[in-house]
Design an enzyme around this catalytic site. Structure first.
Site, PDB file in Angstrom:
ATOM      1  N   TYR A  12       0.820  -1.252  -0.070  1.00  0.00           N
ATOM      2  CA  TYR A  12       0.003   0.054  -0.030  1.00  0.00           C
ATOM      3  C   TYR A  12       0.904   1.249   0.245  1.00  0.00           C
ATOM      4  O   TYR A  12       1.977   1.451   0.776  1.00  0.00           O
ATOM      5  CB  TYR A  12      -0.793  -0.040   1.359  1.00  0.00           C
ATOM      6  CG  TYR A  12      -2.367  -0.053   0.788  1.00  0.00           C
ATOM      7  CD1 TYR A  12      -2.957   0.847  -0.163  1.00  0.00           C
ATOM      8  CD2 TYR A  12      -3.009  -1.324   1.126  1.00  0.00           C
ATOM      9  CE1 TYR A  12      -4.216   0.610  -0.209  1.00  0.00           C
ATOM     10  CE2 TYR A  12      -4.346  -1.531   0.892  1.00  0.00           C
ATOM     11  CZ  TYR A  12      -4.953  -0.457  -0.054  1.00  0.00           C
ATOM     12  OH  TYR A  12      -6.170  -0.829  -0.399  1.00  0.00           O
ATOM     13  N   GLU A  62      -0.541   4.866  -0.579  1.00  0.00           N
ATOM     14  CA  GLU A  62      -1.484   5.981  -0.976  1.00  0.00           C
ATOM     15  C   GLU A  62      -0.337   7.347  -0.696  1.00  0.00           C
ATOM     16  O   GLU A  62       0.218   7.372   0.388  1.00  0.00           O
ATOM     17  CB  GLU A  62      -2.649   5.898  -0.007  1.00  0.00           C
ATOM     18  CG  GLU A  62      -3.708   4.973  -0.545  1.00  0.00           C
ATOM     19  CD  GLU A  62      -4.745   4.516   0.359  1.00  0.00           C
ATOM     20  OE1 GLU A  62      -4.863   5.411   1.420  1.00  0.00           O
ATOM     21  OE2 GLU A  62      -5.629   4.098   0.089  1.00  0.00           O
ATOM     22  N   ASP A 119      -5.681  14.317 -25.280  1.00  0.00           N
ATOM     23  CA  ASP A 119      -5.761  12.882 -24.741  1.00  0.00           C
ATOM     24  C   ASP A 119      -4.980  12.092 -26.035  1.00  0.00           C
ATOM     25  O   ASP A 119      -5.658  11.868 -27.096  1.00  0.00           O
ATOM     26  CB  ASP A 119      -7.068  12.589 -24.738  1.00  0.00           C
ATOM     27  CG  ASP A 119      -7.111  10.913 -24.298  1.00  0.00           C
ATOM     28  OD1 ASP A 119      -6.336  10.107 -24.548  1.00  0.00           O
ATOM     29  OD2 ASP A 119      -8.195  10.500 -23.780  1.00  0.00           O
ATOM     30  N   THR A 132      -2.815   6.873 -22.273  1.00  0.00           N
ATOM     31  CA  THR A 132      -2.619   5.482 -21.841  1.00  0.00           C
ATOM     32  C   THR A 132      -1.163   5.047 -21.921  1.00  0.00           C
ATOM     33  O   THR A 132      -0.353   5.611 -22.519  1.00  0.00           O
ATOM     34  CB  THR A 132      -3.310   4.305 -22.331  1.00  0.00           C
ATOM     35  OG1 THR A 132      -3.205   4.449 -23.908  1.00  0.00           O
ATOM     36  CG2 THR A 132      -5.037   4.748 -22.122  1.00  0.00           C
ATOM     37  N   LYS A 178      -0.825   1.433 -25.327  1.00  0.00           N
ATOM     38  CA  LYS A 178      -1.041   1.435 -26.960  1.00  0.00           C
ATOM     39  C   LYS A 178       0.370   1.600 -27.730  1.00  0.00           C
ATOM     40  O   LYS A 178       1.043   0.648 -27.512  1.00  0.00           O
ATOM     41  CB  LYS A 178      -2.274   2.566 -27.201  1.00  0.00           C
ATOM     42  CG  LYS A 178      -3.382   2.273 -26.605  1.00  0.00           C
ATOM     43  CD  LYS A 178      -4.546   3.273 -26.854  1.00  0.00           C
ATOM     44  CE  LYS A 178      -5.926   2.871 -26.162  1.00  0.00           C
ATOM     45  NZ  LYS A 178      -6.129   3.734 -24.900  1.00  0.00           N
ATOM     46  N   ARG A 195      -0.865  -1.978 -18.956  1.00  0.00           N
ATOM     47  CA  ARG A 195      -2.229  -1.085 -19.101  1.00  0.00           C
ATOM     48  C   ARG A 195      -2.117  -0.261 -18.034  1.00  0.00           C
ATOM     49  O   ARG A 195      -1.796  -0.284 -16.876  1.00  0.00           O
ATOM     50  CB  ARG A 195      -3.172  -2.281 -18.933  1.00  0.00           C
ATOM     51  CG  ARG A 195      -4.329  -2.017 -19.127  1.00  0.00           C
ATOM     52  CD  ARG A 195      -5.421  -3.241 -19.135  1.00  0.00           C
ATOM     53  NE  ARG A 195      -5.164  -3.775 -20.432  1.00  0.00           N
ATOM     54  CZ  ARG A 195      -5.575  -3.410 -21.718  1.00  0.00           C
ATOM     55  NH1 ARG A 195      -6.313  -2.404 -21.703  1.00  0.00           N
ATOM     56  NH2 ARG A 195      -5.235  -3.809 -22.934  1.00  0.00           N
TER      57      ARG A 195
HETATM   58  N1  DSN Z   1     -11.067   1.449 -25.992  1.00  0.00           N
HETATM   59  C1  DSN Z   1      -9.702   2.190 -26.371  1.00  0.00           C
HETATM   60  C2  DSN Z   1      -9.624   1.930 -27.703  1.00  0.00           C
HETATM   61  O1  DSN Z   1     -10.008   0.788 -28.442  1.00  0.00           O
HETATM   62  O2  DSN Z   1      -9.465   2.867 -28.646  1.00  0.00           O
HETATM   63  C3  DSN Z   1      -9.792   3.543 -26.090  1.00  0.00           C
HETATM   64  O3  DSN Z   1      -9.963   3.735 -24.667  1.00  0.00           O
END
Ligand code: DSN
Length: 426
Positions: free
Chosen positions: A47, A49, A193, A219, A222, A228
């Site tokens: 933990y 925090e 974003d 994110t 990707k 993730r």
């Molecule tokens: N779900 C993602 C995508 O496939 O683009 C975006 O969050």
């Protein structure tokens, strides 16, 4: 404790599925082995925090170092002053950022989900559309490009507190400077974003949003090819231009407000094992090898787009600058839903997607989205795009021919066996 063979067997089946198929979901990738190993480690027990050096629990001196390493590496990648690596996902990053800078009911302006936007940019079924007052801009019907005139007009009419740029299914670069100009005019913040193109931006292959956008979220799984998760960044620690206050009514630096909005605002304990994996992925992104990877991603996407166009597939906006493309299947007489299904039968994974001005619902759709980040990690080059596009085309043109689909699946599995995935695993 007895080993749970049921779950481990399913994990093994998933590994085999990933190995034998062509992965074209634009938001997916394959992490390195060391990134994955870091996600399954003892830091999951901890933990922590709070933030490095200021935690609510003892025993954080080691996780402080991994989290600080992740922060420092991310700041170096994008040359920014501020980074928060705790968001559990991109959606959590966006939720925290909005909590930090908006009040319930404030107007926000984002790209319409049906035009390539994202749920967290104001969709009615998402917190962003329920807590705030969402407004949208779109893409132009004639060329599929973001309609900046419409964005400016909407901004002047609804006077949003926040303008959001970035998308889930948009294959072109963004004019961040133009968005910032109208934001300044109407007194709005700008948030980019960059979840999808972040890897290309990291290596300078697309325009950088950092000079023009107050906040950047992403994110990490990707095109960044990490675990993730999500992150929030600022080029400069903005000295709170709109005089936002914390719950006690004190003026704070934007970095303090964002840190507080992540924890305790929207999350509890950070996932320190995932943050360790983020640190490793960020180290990989800093290498020249990652530049070569991203250059190949862009080349593969362009080769794929060319191969589709030569077979008379309609790519929205006519091509791609990044790692993905959105295809309108209406001239091929097959829906996005059916395309996703039959491609699945051939071990080709993709997702149905609405196209701009779609006449079909989000459950059926007229389009399909393809991305090349994952297959490029598998080792594919431009010349391999012919096989991939031919396999897709043959599948879609034989959607009701079961034996043909079996045949294609066999060819796909044979083709993929040359691109070894996780040889260390069995
Ligand atoms: N779900 C993602 C995508 O496939 O683009 C975006 O969050």
């Amino acid at each position: 404790m007895q080993r749970d063979t049921l779950v481990f067997d399913l994990i093994k089946q998933e590994l085999e599925r990933q190995r034998r198929g062509i992965e074209l979901i634009a938001s997916e990738n394959f992490t390195s082995l060391q990134v994955m190993q870091a996600m399954g480690n003892v830091m999951t027990n901890k933990y922590a925090e709070g933030y490095p050096g200021r935690r609510y629990y003892g025993g954080c001196e080691i996780v402080d170092q991994t989290e600080q390493l992740a922060i420092d590496r991310l700041k170096e990648i994008f040359n920014v002053e501020y980074a928060n690596v705790q968001p559990h996902s991109g959606a959590q990053a966006n939720a925290a950022l909005m909590l930090a800078i908006l009040q319930p009911g404030d107007a926000i302006l984002g790209l319409d989900l049906s035009m390539g936007g994202h749920l967290t940019h104001g969709s009615a079924v998402n917190f962003s559309g329920k807590l705030y007052q969402p407004h949208f801009y779109g893409v132009r019907k004639d060329d599929g490009l973001v309609d900046y005139d419409m964005l400016e007009e909407k901004a002047r009419t609804v006077k949003p507190k926040l303008i959001i740029c970035g998308a889930s299914a948009y294959s072109r670069d963004w004019d961040y400077a133009r968005i910032r100009k109208v934001a300044d005019e109407v007194g709005a913040f700008v948030m980019a974003d960059i979840a999808h193109p972040a890897g290309l931006i990291a290596k300078g292959l697309l325009s950088s949003p950092f000079e023009h956008c107050h906040f950047v979220t992403s994110t990490t799984h990707k095109t960044l090819r990490g675990p993730r998760g999500g992150v929030i960044m600022m080029k400069k620690d903005w000295e709170n231009p709109f005089g936002l206050k914390d719950v006690k009514g004190n003026l704070r630096l934007m970095s303090n407000l964002i840190d507080m909005a992540v924890f305790p605002g929207t999350q509890g304990g950070p996932l320190e094992h995932v943050i360790a994996a983020k640190a490793i992925a960020f180290g990989e992104i800093l290498t020249d090898e990652f530049l070569v990877y991203q250059q190949q991603v862009q080349k593969n996407a362009q080769a794929m787009a060319k191969a589709f166009t030569s077979r008379d597939y309609q790519i929205i906006s006519g091509g791609t600058d990044n790692h993905l493309m959105l295809i309108d299947l209406r001239n091929k007489n097959i829906s996005g839903k059916k395309a996703e299904q039959v491609l699945g039968h051939a071990d080709i994974t993709a997702n149905k997607n609405m196209v701009p001005y779609d006449d079909k619902s989000a459950f059926v759709t007229s389009g399909v989205r393809f991305g090349v980040a994952a297959i490029t990690t598998r080792g594919m080059m431009e010349s391999d795009m012919e096989f991939v596009v031919n396999a897709i085309d043959t599948t879609l043109m034989n959607a009701d021919n079961e034996s043909k689909l079996k045949d294609i699946k066999k060819q796909v599995n044979e083709f993929m066996s040359q691109f070894v995935l996780y040889p260390e695993m069995n």
